[in-house]
Design a protein around this motif. Structure first.
Motif, PDB file in Angstrom:
ATOM      1  N   SER A  50       0.825  -1.211   0.000  1.00  0.00           N
ATOM      2  CA  SER A  50       0.000   0.000   0.000  1.00  0.00           C
ATOM      3  C   SER A  50       0.860   1.262   0.000  1.00  0.00           C
ATOM      4  O   SER A  50       0.428   2.318  -0.468  1.00  0.00           O
ATOM      5  N   LEU A  51       2.074   1.155   0.540  1.00  0.00           N
ATOM      6  CA  LEU A  51       2.967   2.310   0.603  1.00  0.00           C
ATOM      7  C   LEU A  51       3.798   2.465  -0.669  1.00  0.00           C
ATOM      8  O   LEU A  51       4.187   3.580  -1.033  1.00  0.00           O
ATOM      9  N   GLY A  52       4.077   1.346  -1.345  1.00  0.00           N
ATOM     10  CA  GLY A  52       4.935   1.370  -2.524  1.00  0.00           C
ATOM     11  C   GLY A  52       4.522   2.382  -3.583  1.00  0.00           C
ATOM     12  O   GLY A  52       5.352   3.186  -4.041  1.00  0.00           O
ATOM     13  N   PRO A  53       3.243   2.395  -4.007  1.00  0.00           N
ATOM     14  CA  PRO A  53       2.830   3.361  -5.028  1.00  0.00           C
ATOM     15  C   PRO A  53       2.998   4.816  -4.589  1.00  0.00           C
ATOM     16  O   PRO A  53       3.283   5.688  -5.417  1.00  0.00           O
ATOM     17  N   LEU A  54       2.832   5.082  -3.299  1.00  0.00           N
ATOM     18  CA  LEU A  54       3.008   6.451  -2.796  1.00  0.00           C
ATOM     19  C   LEU A  54       4.474   6.868  -2.873  1.00  0.00           C
ATOM     20  O   LEU A  54       4.795   8.020  -3.184  1.00  0.00           O
ATOM     21  N   LEU A  55       5.375   5.926  -2.590  1.00  0.00           N
ATOM     22  CA  LEU A  55       6.809   6.199  -2.712  1.00  0.00           C
ATOM     23  C   LEU A  55       7.199   6.379  -4.174  1.00  0.00           C
ATOM     24  O   LEU A  55       7.973   7.274  -4.525  1.00  0.00           O
ATOM     25  N   LEU A  56       6.656   5.530  -5.026  1.00  0.00           N
ATOM     26  CA  LEU A  56       6.990   5.572  -6.450  1.00  0.00           C
ATOM     27  C   LEU A  56       6.525   6.878  -7.094  1.00  0.00           C
ATOM     28  O   LEU A  56       7.228   7.457  -7.930  1.00  0.00           O
ATOM     29  N   SER A  57       5.364   7.355  -6.679  1.00  0.00           N
ATOM     30  CA  SER A  57       4.821   8.590  -7.252  1.00  0.00           C
ATOM     31  C   SER A  57       5.464   9.841  -6.659  1.00  0.00           C
ATOM     32  O   SER A  57       5.306  10.935  -7.193  1.00  0.00           O
ATOM     33  N   GLY A  58       6.175   9.678  -5.535  1.00  0.00           N
ATOM     34  CA  GLY A  58       6.775  10.825  -4.869  1.00  0.00           C
ATOM     35  C   GLY A  58       5.832  11.539  -3.927  1.00  0.00           C
ATOM     36  O   GLY A  58       6.177  12.574  -3.352  1.00  0.00           O
ATOM     37  N   ARG A  59       4.638  10.976  -3.750  1.00  0.00           N
ATOM     38  CA  ARG A  59       3.695  11.627  -2.833  1.00  0.00           C
ATOM     39  C   ARG A  59       4.186  11.547  -1.392  1.00  0.00           C
ATOM     40  O   ARG A  59       3.893  12.407  -0.576  1.00  0.00           O
ATOM     41  N   VAL A  60       4.933  10.480  -1.071  1.00  0.00           N
ATOM     42  CA  VAL A  60       5.607  10.419   0.228  1.00  0.00           C
ATOM     43  C   VAL A  60       7.100  10.220  -0.013  1.00  0.00           C
ATOM     44  O   VAL A  60       7.505   9.555  -0.974  1.00  0.00           O
ATOM     45  N   CYS A  61       7.914  10.827   0.840  1.00  0.00           N
ATOM     46  CA  CYS A  61       9.365  10.671   0.713  1.00  0.00           C
ATOM     47  C   CYS A  61       9.869   9.511   1.552  1.00  0.00           C
ATOM     48  O   CYS A  61      10.929   8.951   1.279  1.00  0.00           O
ATOM     49  N   VAL A  62       9.098   9.133   2.571  1.00  0.00           N
ATOM     50  CA  VAL A  62       9.457   7.996   3.408  1.00  0.00           C
ATOM     51  C   VAL A  62       8.177   7.293   3.843  1.00  0.00           C
ATOM     52  O   VAL A  62       7.172   7.942   4.138  1.00  0.00           O
ATOM     53  N   GLY A  63       8.213   5.961   3.831  1.00  0.00           N
ATOM     54  CA  GLY A  63       7.065   5.173   4.254  1.00  0.00           C
ATOM     55  C   GLY A  63       7.498   4.134   5.268  1.00  0.00           C
ATOM     56  O   GLY A  63       8.566   3.527   5.124  1.00  0.00           O
ATOM     57  N   VAL A  64       6.684   3.932   6.297  1.00  0.00           N
ATOM     58  CA  VAL A  64       7.047   3.000   7.364  1.00  0.00           C
ATOM     59  C   VAL A  64       5.853   2.130   7.736  1.00  0.00           C
ATOM     60  O   VAL A  64       4.702   2.522   7.588  1.00  0.00           O
ATOM     61  N   GLU A  65       6.178   0.934   8.220  1.00  0.00           N
ATOM     62  CA  GLU A  65       5.147   0.038   8.722  1.00  0.00           C
ATOM     63  C   GLU A  65       5.560  -0.497  10.083  1.00  0.00           C
ATOM     64  O   GLU A  65       6.733  -0.438  10.462  1.00  0.00           O
ATOM     65  N   GLU A  66       4.598  -1.055  10.781  1.00  0.00           N
ATOM     66  CA  GLU A  66       4.782  -1.485  12.165  1.00  0.00           C
ATOM     67  C   GLU A  66       5.879  -2.528  12.338  1.00  0.00           C
ATOM     68  O   GLU A  66       6.598  -2.536  13.333  1.00  0.00           O
ATOM     69  N   SER A  67       6.052  -3.416  11.368  1.00  0.00           N
ATOM     70  CA  SER A  67       7.024  -4.505  11.517  1.00  0.00           C
ATOM     71  C   SER A  67       8.422  -4.088  11.062  1.00  0.00           C
ATOM     72  O   SER A  67       9.143  -4.863  10.442  1.00  0.00           O
ATOM     73  N   ALA A  68       8.797  -2.853  11.375  1.00  0.00           N
ATOM     74  CA  ALA A  68      10.142  -2.317  11.125  1.00  0.00           C
ATOM     75  C   ALA A  68      10.456  -2.112   9.647  1.00  0.00           C
ATOM     76  O   ALA A  68      11.612  -1.923   9.281  1.00  0.00           O
TER      77      ALA A  68
END
Length: 209
Positions: A50-68
């Motif tokens: 779910s975070l990958g497309p946001l990183l790829l598009s540049g909408r987020v510069c960093v993405g994190v999830e609970e499992s480190a």
């Protein structure tokens, strides 16, 4: 959370466009850091896809999830454990502080939030128990007012004072995952206890339907 603070702060990763993304089961310290940096915070369902497309598009510069899991748009639109460990080592070297001190500083600046994840066995009635909780109207939980309910991928209750609980079924193993976060150890203990009790009651209820 410490790496998000470092990457969007002294590392200047957040100097350009792009906000911060986190999954629904990730500490809300990330939200506070993003707010302090003036960055948009985007919440996604559990799972790095779910975070990958946001990183790829540049909408987020960093993405994190609970499992480190951590991903950086300037590197890969996917979590990279080796890269995250290298960044962690860089952060310790750049600040000259051990991880325990970095965490204390993080709490001092953004407020204390303590998290816990508990795994319960997946039973025949677990899916129906989750559906039962999805249909329930929660106005308070463990004596705290419910400020938000999210039912996608599980059942999330956000509570007054910054605490929250989440029930969901694991997508990778036969487990029910229960998450809780609170500003104090005592409240965290209460939330975990009440969340377990609520889940067991839901399983018991659907078992006899």
């Amino acid at each position: 959370a410490a790496l998000v603070d470092y990457l969007t702060g002294s590392r200047r990763l957040g100097a350009g466009p792009g906000g911060v993304g986190r999954t629904v089961a990730t500490t809300r310290l990330v939200d506070r850091i993003a707010a302090a940096r003036g960055l948009e915070l985007l919440e996604t369902p559990v799972g790095f896809p779910s975070l990958g497309p946001l990183l790829l598009s540049g909408r987020v510069c960093v993405g994190v999830e609970e499992s480190a899991g951590l991903g950086v748009s300037a590197h890969l639109p996917e979590r990279d454990g080796i890269f995250a460990c290298l960044l962690l080592a860089e952060m310790v070297g750049a600040t000259g502080l051990p991880l325990r001190a970095l965490l204390r500083n993080l709490f001092a600046r953004y407020g204390t939030l303590l998290s816990r994840r508990v795994q319960l066995p997946l039973r025949e009635e677990s899916l129906r128990a989750l559906e039962l909780l999805r249909g329930r109207q929660f106005r308070e939980f463990a004596g705290l007012a419910v400020t938000r309910v999210e039912r996608e991928g599980g059942v999330l209750l956000e509570l007054a004072g910054g605490a929250w609980v989440l029930w969901r079924l694991s997508g990778t193993e036969p487990k029910v995952r229960l998450y809780a976060e609170a500003p104090t150890t005592n409240l965290l203990r209460v939330l975990v206890r009440e969340a377990k009790k609520t889940w067991r009651k839901a399983e018991e209820e659907v078992r006899h339907v």
